[in-house]
Design an enzyme around this catalytic site. Structure first.
Site, PDB file in Angstrom:
ATOM      1  N   TYR A 113      14.231  -3.666  -6.679  1.00 29.38           N
ATOM      2  CA  TYR A 113      13.308  -3.955  -5.338  1.00 29.38           C
ATOM      3  C   TYR A 113      13.866  -3.538  -4.405  1.00 29.38           C
ATOM      4  O   TYR A 113      14.486  -2.252  -4.058  1.00 29.38           O
ATOM      5  CB  TYR A 113      12.585  -5.339  -5.189  1.00 29.38           C
ATOM      6  CG  TYR A 113      11.283  -5.573  -4.570  1.00 29.38           C
ATOM      7  CD1 TYR A 113      10.442  -4.886  -5.027  1.00 29.38           C
ATOM      8  CD2 TYR A 113      11.399  -5.868  -3.433  1.00 29.38           C
ATOM      9  CE1 TYR A 113       9.197  -4.656  -4.135  1.00 29.38           C
ATOM     10  CE2 TYR A 113      10.253  -5.924  -2.580  1.00 29.38           C
ATOM     11  CZ  TYR A 113       9.067  -5.102  -3.111  1.00 29.38           C
ATOM     12  OH  TYR A 113       8.061  -5.289  -2.249  1.00 29.38           O
ATOM     13  N   ARG A 166       0.113   0.721   2.985  1.00 32.53           N
ATOM     14  CA  ARG A 166       1.199   0.331   4.169  1.00 32.53           C
ATOM     15  C   ARG A 166       2.443  -0.135   3.407  1.00 32.53           C
ATOM     16  O   ARG A 166       2.798  -1.377   3.233  1.00 32.53           O
ATOM     17  CB  ARG A 166       0.750  -0.855   4.854  1.00 32.53           C
ATOM     18  CG  ARG A 166       1.580  -0.932   6.226  1.00 32.53           C
ATOM     19  CD  ARG A 166       1.247  -2.306   6.928  1.00 32.53           C
ATOM     20  NE  ARG A 166       1.563  -3.385   5.943  1.00 32.53           N
ATOM     21  CZ  ARG A 166       2.627  -3.816   5.780  1.00 32.53           C
ATOM     22  NH1 ARG A 166       3.580  -3.723   6.618  1.00 32.53           N
ATOM     23  NH2 ARG A 166       2.916  -5.084   4.992  1.00 32.53           N
ATOM     24  N   LYS A 184       7.261  -6.099  -7.894  1.00 31.80           N
ATOM     25  CA  LYS A 184       7.182  -7.476  -7.180  1.00 31.80           C
ATOM     26  C   LYS A 184       6.739  -8.448  -8.486  1.00 31.80           C
ATOM     27  O   LYS A 184       7.477  -9.510  -8.598  1.00 31.80           O
ATOM     28  CB  LYS A 184       5.488  -7.266  -6.505  1.00 31.80           C
ATOM     29  CG  LYS A 184       5.779  -6.781  -4.884  1.00 31.80           C
ATOM     30  CD  LYS A 184       6.602  -7.965  -4.261  1.00 31.80           C
ATOM     31  CE  LYS A 184       6.527  -7.614  -2.867  1.00 31.80           C
ATOM     32  NZ  LYS A 184       7.344  -8.639  -1.778  1.00 31.80           N
ATOM     33  N   GLU A 255      -1.088  -6.959  -2.061  1.00 32.55           N
ATOM     34  CA  GLU A 255       0.492  -6.529  -1.556  1.00 32.55           C
ATOM     35  C   GLU A 255       0.271  -5.158  -0.684  1.00 32.55           C
ATOM     36  O   GLU A 255      -0.284  -4.164  -1.443  1.00 32.55           O
ATOM     37  CB  GLU A 255       1.539  -6.354  -2.744  1.00 32.55           C
ATOM     38  CG  GLU A 255       2.686  -5.959  -2.460  1.00 32.55           C
ATOM     39  CD  GLU A 255       3.434  -7.033  -1.828  1.00 32.55           C
ATOM     40  OE1 GLU A 255       4.223  -6.764  -0.779  1.00 32.55           O
ATOM     41  OE2 GLU A 255       3.409  -8.335  -1.978  1.00 32.55           O
ATOM     42  N   ASP A 256       0.620  -4.843   0.279  1.00 30.44           N
ATOM     43  CA  ASP A 256       0.837  -3.536   1.125  1.00 30.44           C
ATOM     44  C   ASP A 256      -0.397  -2.951   1.156  1.00 30.44           C
ATOM     45  O   ASP A 256      -0.808  -1.732   0.725  1.00 30.44           O
ATOM     46  CB  ASP A 256       1.997  -2.751   0.390  1.00 30.44           C
ATOM     47  CG  ASP A 256       3.267  -3.498   0.752  1.00 30.44           C
ATOM     48  OD1 ASP A 256       3.658  -3.922   1.634  1.00 30.44           O
ATOM     49  OD2 ASP A 256       4.328  -3.016  -0.260  1.00 30.44           O
ATOM     50  N   ASP A 278       0.979 -11.554  -0.023  1.00 29.01           N
ATOM     51  CA  ASP A 278       2.442 -11.832   0.338  1.00 29.01           C
ATOM     52  C   ASP A 278       2.938 -11.229   1.607  1.00 29.01           C
ATOM     53  O   ASP A 278       3.967 -11.758   2.388  1.00 29.01           O
ATOM     54  CB  ASP A 278       3.199 -11.125  -1.202  1.00 29.01           C
ATOM     55  CG  ASP A 278       4.611 -11.264  -0.750  1.00 29.01           C
ATOM     56  OD1 ASP A 278       5.157 -12.335  -0.490  1.00 29.01           O
ATOM     57  OD2 ASP A 278       5.355 -10.385  -0.908  1.00 29.01           O
ATOM     58  N   ASP A 279       2.599 -10.012   1.992  1.00 31.54           N
ATOM     59  CA  ASP A 279       2.573  -9.482   3.258  1.00 31.54           C
ATOM     60  C   ASP A 279       2.569 -10.359   4.380  1.00 31.54           C
ATOM     61  O   ASP A 279       3.244 -10.216   5.427  1.00 31.54           O
ATOM     62  CB  ASP A 279       2.106  -8.176   3.662  1.00 31.54           C
ATOM     63  CG  ASP A 279       2.296  -6.909   2.499  1.00 31.54           C
ATOM     64  OD1 ASP A 279       3.604  -6.685   2.187  1.00 31.54           O
ATOM     65  OD2 ASP A 279       1.487  -6.820   1.866  1.00 31.54           O
ATOM     66  N   ASN A 430      11.789  -3.237   6.952  1.00 30.54           N
ATOM     67  CA  ASN A 430      12.516  -2.434   6.018  1.00 30.54           C
ATOM     68  C   ASN A 430      11.853  -1.118   5.499  1.00 30.54           C
ATOM     69  O   ASN A 430      10.661  -1.126   5.925  1.00 30.54           O
ATOM     70  CB  ASN A 430      12.877  -3.316   4.754  1.00 30.54           C
ATOM     71  CG  ASN A 430      11.485  -4.075   4.253  1.00 30.54           C
ATOM     72  OD1 ASN A 430      10.570  -3.322   3.582  1.00 30.54           O
ATOM     73  ND2 ASN A 430      11.754  -5.356   4.050  1.00 30.54           N
TER      74      ASN A 430
END
Length: 575
Positions: A113, A166, A184, A255-256, A278-279, A430
């Site tokens: 990951y 994103r 993930k 996610e994202d 999760d973000d 990150n």
């Protein structure tokens, strides 16, 4: 313990009768990553399954196969090559893949990951080997439930879905973002031993704003720009409702997604279906865990903290919201808690009266002087305003979610150090090049005073005879444990309290000796133990609050431990 040949023959015959009903024998069996044992098929099994002659003569244990896999990995010259090898291994032998990864999680999580997955996503169309998961496109509108039924596992419990809009600090990379849902979900198993057969990665392919990708001949997604918001809302709503029909016990892990979409969809669905983002929530929980860990060291309560965020997107406002909830739980009013939170975005401090302030930022606007104008493309012009924001707001905690490498300059860290005996600084952006400041910079500029955690793992830092261990505030401490609790307890919803408890449980597991050395998170080497402990705390809350639909066991931890996935073959002595 060795298994007698006669025992193997009997087991193989029994399994053959089961597998034959599925039509899995011969090459089809060897090509099935969930059932394939490769050279660990016993001689009797090879005969029963019709795979005699299709494998080398050697009959190996799973441990011997893992030894070979580790040697392959050692020969790779880059982390991206190691990632490619591991994904290929998952495509051919899932059990061996998890045995390898779970043998040394601290070593393999950064490869599987973050940060390596960022490189994998950027090159996704170029390193593509075979399909994993599902791709939902705009042309499937009106048929999404029908398409989801093409997935072979009828009891999907977790869908991780992304638009690729994103990804980490990479921006909109469209279908290249599929590496994120895949990675993930693999960490649900690698970190928390949630059985992998219940996972479904989904790329919601709505197009991309990235013109370079649309022009790349090896790009695998739709070569269009994303649709208007109204059309996207209709697609997402159909997808969410289709999941309820096709996989009624499934948790949707968003996610994202683009920041504004992430906030809107979480607000729309969190009280209607089993889902989380999760973000927003996972990132908030792991940041809160690090903050709780730091406050245990400085021995001050959360109610006295002042937190400045560099970045005011979904991650920043999500972390802020959970910190406010934790402050309220500790006795502050909503107004008092919010007064202790400030954000700095591409236009400076988020303040009252700013024209055009986005809706998700408006609740965080402070009565502070506005920052002077600066060119966001010129870091040198922005840095003085960051220093001014620190000196104006006087934070005890500085959190970076800006994806702007270098935004926490020497002057910023020195300002934090003048204001605080032990400044708490979390540059969480990150991949590595997006980190607001490195641990070496932070420890040096603060003269060893800082309590530091970043979004990626850095090596230890030596400064004036001391060795400092920078923490990694990565969501893998949180969301796999939330997933494990959800898998066993079968809650109707996942609430904010689940993420607060997960943060507290994570912080509580730092060994006192390590805390004395400045550690803010538990060691990754025993991540499964950490996740099970956290999941137990969250599951207890799910039962106590009436969220859980599963019957309550007498011993929740023992029950959870009995449900964990173990990477082993069921029918050979490579157990």
């Amino acid at each position: 313990m060795a298994v007698k040949t006669d025992d193997r023959t009997q087991t193989a015959t029994q399994i053959y009768n089961s597998e034959a009903a599925d039509g899995l024998r011969g090459i089809a069996l060897l090509n099935n990553q969930e059932r394939n044992h490769d050279t660990a098929f016993a001689p009797a099994e090879r005969h029963a399954y019709g795979i005699e002659g299709l494998l080398p003569h050697a009959y190996e244990t799973l441990d011997r196969q893992a030894e070979r896999a580790l040697r392959h990995l050692e020969a790779k010259t880059s982390d991206l090559e190691k990632y490619i090898y591991l994904i290929s291994l998952a495509d051919t032998n899932e059990t061996l893949f998890y045995r390898t990864v779970m043998s040394d999680p601290a070593r393999f999580i950064p490869i599987l990951y973050d940060p390596t997955v960022a490189d994998a996503c950027e090159a996704f169309g170029h390193i593509y080997r075979r399909p994993r998961g599902m791709y939902i496109t705009r042309e499937m509108k009106g048929r999404i439930a029908e398409v989801l039924r093409n997935w072979p596992e009828p009891n999907v419990r977790f869908i991780c879905v992304s638009t690729g809009g994103r990804i980490l600090g990479l921006g909109d990379i469209g279908a290249n973002g599929m590496g994120i849902p895949i990675g993930k979900l693999q960490l649900y198993t690698a970190c928390a031993a949630v059985p992998p057969q219940y996972m479904l990665p989904v790329l919601f392919d709505i197009g991309t704003t990235n013109a370079m990708l649309r022009a790349d001949p090896l790009y695998l997604g739709i070569r269009e720009v994303p649709p208007p918001q109204e059309e996207l809302d209709e697609l997402v709503d159909e997808f969410v409702q289709a999941v309820q029909k096709v996989f009624p016990e499934c948790c949707i892990h968003f996610e994202d997604w683009k920041g504004t979409d992430a906030v809107r969809y979480l607000a729309k669905y969190k009280d209607k279906v089993l889902c989380y983002n999760d973000d927003i929530q996972g990132t908030a929980s792991v940041a809160l865990a690090g903050l709780i860990g730091a406050l245990k060291i400085v021995e001050t309560p959360i109610t006295t903290q002042r937190v400045l965020f560099l970045g005011a997107g979904s991650a920043g406002t999500g972390i802020a919201g959970l910190i406010v909830a934790a402050m309220k739980k500790a006795g502050l009013s909503e107004a008092d808690a919010r007064s202790r939170i400030a954000h700095f975005d591409t236009k400076g401090l988020v303040v009252e009266g700013r024209a055009g302030l986005e809706p998700h930022k408006q609740p965080w606007a402070q009565k502070l002087p506005a920052s002077k104008a600066f060119d966001v493309r010129d870091l040198a012009s922005e840095l003085p305003e960051v220093v001014a924001a620190v000196e104006t707001f006087k934070p005890t905690v500085l959190i970076g979610v800006s994806t702007r490498g270098g935004l926490m300059s020497r002057e910023v860290v020195e300002a934090m150090s003048r204001l605080n005996e032990r400044p708490i600084i979390f540059p969480l952006s990150n991949p590595t090049r997006k980190t607001e400041c490195t641990p070496e910079q932070a420890y040096t500029w603060s003269k060893g005073k800082v309590l530091y955690a970043s979004g990626v793992q850095f090596p230890d830092v030596k400064y004036q005879g001391q060795t400092f261990h920078p923490g990694q505030g990565n969501n893998f401490y949180i969301y796999p444990a939330i997933g494990l609790a959800t898998y066993v307890a079968r809650p109707s919803r996942i609430t904010e309290e689940c993420f607060i408890l997960a943060a507290q449980a994570t912080a509580d597991q730092i060994d006192p000796d390590l805390r004395d050395k400045g550690w803010l998170y538990p060691s990754q080497s025993n991540i499964l133990e950490t996740e099970v402990t956290t999941a137990t705390r969250v599951a207890e809350y799910m039962f106590d609050s009436g969220l859980a639909k599963a019957p309550r066991p007498k011993d929740i931890r023992a029950w959870i431990e009995g449900e964990l996935y173990v990477a082993k073959y069921e029918t050979s002595n490579g157990k």
